[in-house]
Enzyme design. Structure first.
Site, short mmCIF file in Angstrom:
data_model
loop_
_atom_site.label_atom_id
_atom_site.label_comp_id
_atom_site.label_asym_id
_atom_site.label_seq_id
_atom_site.Cartn_x
_atom_site.Cartn_y
_atom_site.Cartn_z
NE ARG A 242 5.29 4.12 -4.79
CZ ARG A 242 6.39 4.85 -4.71
NH1 ARG A 242 6.59 5.62 -3.67
NH2 ARG A 242 7.31 4.83 -5.64
CB THR B 203 -0.93 10.09 -8.22
OG1 THR B 203 -1.30 8.76 -7.83
CG2 THR B 203 -1.74 10.51 -9.43
CG ASP C 130 8.94 -2.49 -7.30
OD1 ASP C 130 8.63 -3.45 -6.56
OD2 ASP C 130 8.09 -1.74 -7.81
CG ASP D 199 8.81 -5.32 -9.81
OD1 ASP D 199 7.74 -5.95 -9.74
OD2 ASP D 199 8.93 -4.25 -10.44
#
Ligand code: PRP
Ligand code: URA
Length: 209
Positions: free
Chosen positions: A104, A108, A200, A203
């Site tokens: 991603r 944006t 995340d 991560d």
């Protein structure tokens, strides 16, 4: 028409709550992602077709149900979807595995494809598409687009946590697929992260914080 199933199972909710805790370390996080994937897979695969096969038990001959030779593929969305593969594979060890690499854009939030390798005769297979997080829905929509472009129409998307925005976007873009959600969260924040979410997922699985 596909179906949307919010699993809402106490075991799944409990395990997702452990993942949410920022103090949960990489090793435990990875293990629990696998466990959740197995529990979700058990539910998502409940409509697999079976056929009667004759076996001889030590007591008698019988016609018993066994999975009919339906071809299966597990196609995780990289990176974080990789963490769910072993849990699903524990249920269907002979499934083929494909990979779709998407990241991603941080500004944006649009997905960008960097890899796509799918098993042969994907058009004849049931595809399980795991990704722990469904946020805006952009990545899942693009992954389903890619699989459909190869002629496959039998797709089950599986995520541990979804935002209402992403669930709506995915089910509107691909109303024909089945969607399995471990827990439906409140909303997205201004960075398109799921709230409360777990941060995340990639991560946390790979320890790249
Ligand atoms: C995360 C997650 C999904 C995507 C969800 O991946 O694993 O693929 O974001 O967001 P969306 O619904 O708004 O598209 P990310 O792009 O961070 O890549 P990673 O798995 O490599 O960390
Ligand atoms: N991707 C993640 O890993 N987490 C989020 O909350 C949103 C997108």
């Amino acid at each position: 028409m596909g179906k949307t199933v919010i699993l809402d199972h106490p075991l799944i909710k409990h395990k997702i709550s452990i993942l949410r805790d920022e103090n949960t370390g990489t090793k435990e996080f990875r293990l629990i992602v696998e466990e959740i994937a197995m529990l979700m897979g058990y539910e998502a695969l409940r409509d697999l077709p079976t056929e009667l096969v004759r076996v001889k038990t030590p007591v008698a001959e019988a016609e018993v149900p066994m999975l009919s030779g339906r071809k299966l593929a597990i196609v995780p969305i990289l990176r974080a979807g990789l963490g769910m593969v072993n849990g699903i594979l524990a249920l269907v060890p002979s499934a083929k595995i494909g990979h779709i690499g998407l990241y991603r854009d941080e500004v944006t939030h649009e997905p960008h494809e960097y890899f796509c390798k799918l098993p042969e005769s994907i058009n004849e297979r049931l595809v399980i598409l795991p990704d722990p997080m469904l946020a805006t829905g952009g990545s899942a929509i693009q992954a389903v687009d890619l699989i459909k472009q190869k002629g496959c129409s039998n797709i089950k998307f599986m995520c541990m946590i979804a935002a209402p925005e992403g669930l709506k976007a995915l089910s509107e873009a691909h109303p024909d697929i089945d969607i399995y959600v471990g827990c439906l969260d409140e909303r997205l924040n201004e960075n398109a992260y799921i709230v409360p979410g777990l941060g995340d997922a990639g991560d946390r699985i790979f320890g790249t914080l």
